[in-house]
Design an enzyme around this catalytic site. Structure first.
Site, mmCIF file in Angstrom:
data_model
loop_
_atom_site.group_PDB
_atom_site.id
_atom_site.type_symbol
_atom_site.label_atom_id
_atom_site.label_comp_id
_atom_site.label_asym_id
_atom_site.label_seq_id
_atom_site.Cartn_x
_atom_site.Cartn_y
_atom_site.Cartn_z
ATOM 1 C CG ASN A 149 -1.711 1.232 1.406
ATOM 2 O OD1 ASN A 149 -1.795 2.056 0.485
ATOM 3 N ND2 ASN A 149 -2.328 1.406 2.574
ATOM 4 C CE LYS A 205 -0.236 3.285 4.716
ATOM 5 N NZ LYS A 205 -0.260 3.425 6.165
ATOM 6 C CG HIS A 220 -5.938 2.066 5.009
ATOM 7 N ND1 HIS A 220 -5.555 3.008 5.929
ATOM 8 C CD2 HIS A 220 -4.911 1.181 4.918
ATOM 9 C CE1 HIS A 220 -4.334 2.700 6.362
ATOM 10 N NE2 HIS A 220 -3.921 1.601 5.766
ATOM 11 C CD GLU A 237 -3.118 5.559 6.631
ATOM 12 O OE1 GLU A 237 -3.072 5.584 5.390
ATOM 13 O OE2 GLU A 237 -2.219 5.035 7.326
ATOM 14 N N GLY A 271 1.904 2.167 10.887
ATOM 15 C CA GLY A 271 2.878 3.252 10.797
ATOM 16 C C GLY A 271 3.532 3.599 12.123
HETATM 17 P P1 PGA Z 1 2.438 0.247 7.732
HETATM 18 O O1 PGA Z 1 1.000 0.461 7.058
HETATM 19 O O2 PGA Z 1 2.975 -1.052 7.168
HETATM 20 O O3 PGA Z 1 3.248 1.439 7.308
HETATM 21 O O4 PGA Z 1 2.223 0.164 9.197
HETATM 22 C C1 PGA Z 1 0.160 -0.614 6.765
HETATM 23 C C2 PGA Z 1 -1.090 -0.089 6.143
HETATM 24 O O5 PGA Z 1 -1.527 1.010 6.485
HETATM 25 O O6 PGA Z 1 -1.698 -0.752 5.273
#
Ligand code: PGA
Length: 255
Positions: A9, A11, A97, A99, A175
């Protein structure tokens, strides 16, 4: 046999040229060190979908978007629909997701519409679920995830559901550098499979791929993927470096 999947992902990262370089590097890793039996998905920002799907024609990865709007077309300035994604041969779309839930206030009912829309255009939804830290501390994490599944997925008939991939992503792990322990991940994944089995029966639950996401990297992927109900990962930060991402893809059977 359910599929093993590692999905990156990206982002909101990388400009066009950086994205192109990363796609090329991952493609090279794939050619030099193929990992048979693992589906690799790259969920890129919208403007790079065409480049990625073009490249995917000569390569072995699947291309995903990170969101869609459930309308077909019309006056929804700034939004992207499932038929638009399908016209670019997008294979997969991340839906729900954390977010999107947090910053864009997407609720379970809207996500149900997004899932429906993706499936209508033969796009595989990677449906994300997971609890916040406060919810885990209150001990309601299972209830929260069960509700997310019920309200956003369980309207599907078994045929529709058989095309869904689930990603369990505890919000507190995304994250943060603090991944769920293998035991925490296994507990939730087996719970998710149990909830799916109650609704759709054991055989379909057994066929459903459930990915783990949240600070997954090459150091912890092996032991996470070795859990019986963890079928791969949804990888954020660690998917932005080709070598690191490829180590994660190689982590199956390598705890
Ligand atoms: P991360 O994010 O691996 O940076 O923790 C995972 C995600 O949000 O899909």
């Amino acid at each position: 046999m359910r599929k093993k999947i590692v999905a990156g992902n990206w982002k909101m990262n990388n400009n066009f040229h950086e994205a192109e370089d990363l796609l090329i590097e991952i493609d090279e890793m794939m050619t030099d060190n193929p990992v048979p039996g693992v589906a690799v998905v790259l969920c890129v920002p919208f403007p790079y979908l065409e480049m990625a799907t073009d490249m995917a024609k000569e390569s072995n990865f699947l291309v995903g978007a990170q969101n869609l709007y459930p309308g077909e077309s019309g006056a929804f300035t700034g939004e992207i629909s499932a038929p638009m994604l399908a016209s670019l041969e997008t294979d997969v779309c991340i839906i729900g997701h954390s977010e999107r839930r947090k910053y864009f206030h997407e609720d379970n009912a809207l996500l149900a519409e997004k899932v429906k829309s993706a499936l209508k255009y033969e796009i595989i939804p990677i449906f994300c679920c997971g609890e916040t830290l406060a919810e885990r501390e209150k001990g309601i994490h299972k209830e929260v995830v069960e509700n997310q599944l019920k309200e956003s997925l369980f309207h599907l008939n078994p045929d529709g559901f058989s095309n869904v991939v689930i990603a369990y992503e505890p919000v507190w792990a995304i994250g943060t550098g603090v991944n769920a322990t293998p035991e925490q991940a296994q507990e939730m994944h087996s719970f998710i499979r149990y909830i799916v089995a109650k609704k759709y029966g054991e055989p379909l639950a057994g066929e459903t791929s459930i990915l783990y996401g949240g600070s997954c990297n090459s150091a912890n992927a092996g032991v996470l993927f070795a859990q019986p109900d963890v079928d791969g990962g949804l990888i954020g930060g660690a998917s932005l470096k080709a070598e690191e991402f490829w180590k994660i893809v190689q982590s199956f059977d390598n705890p």
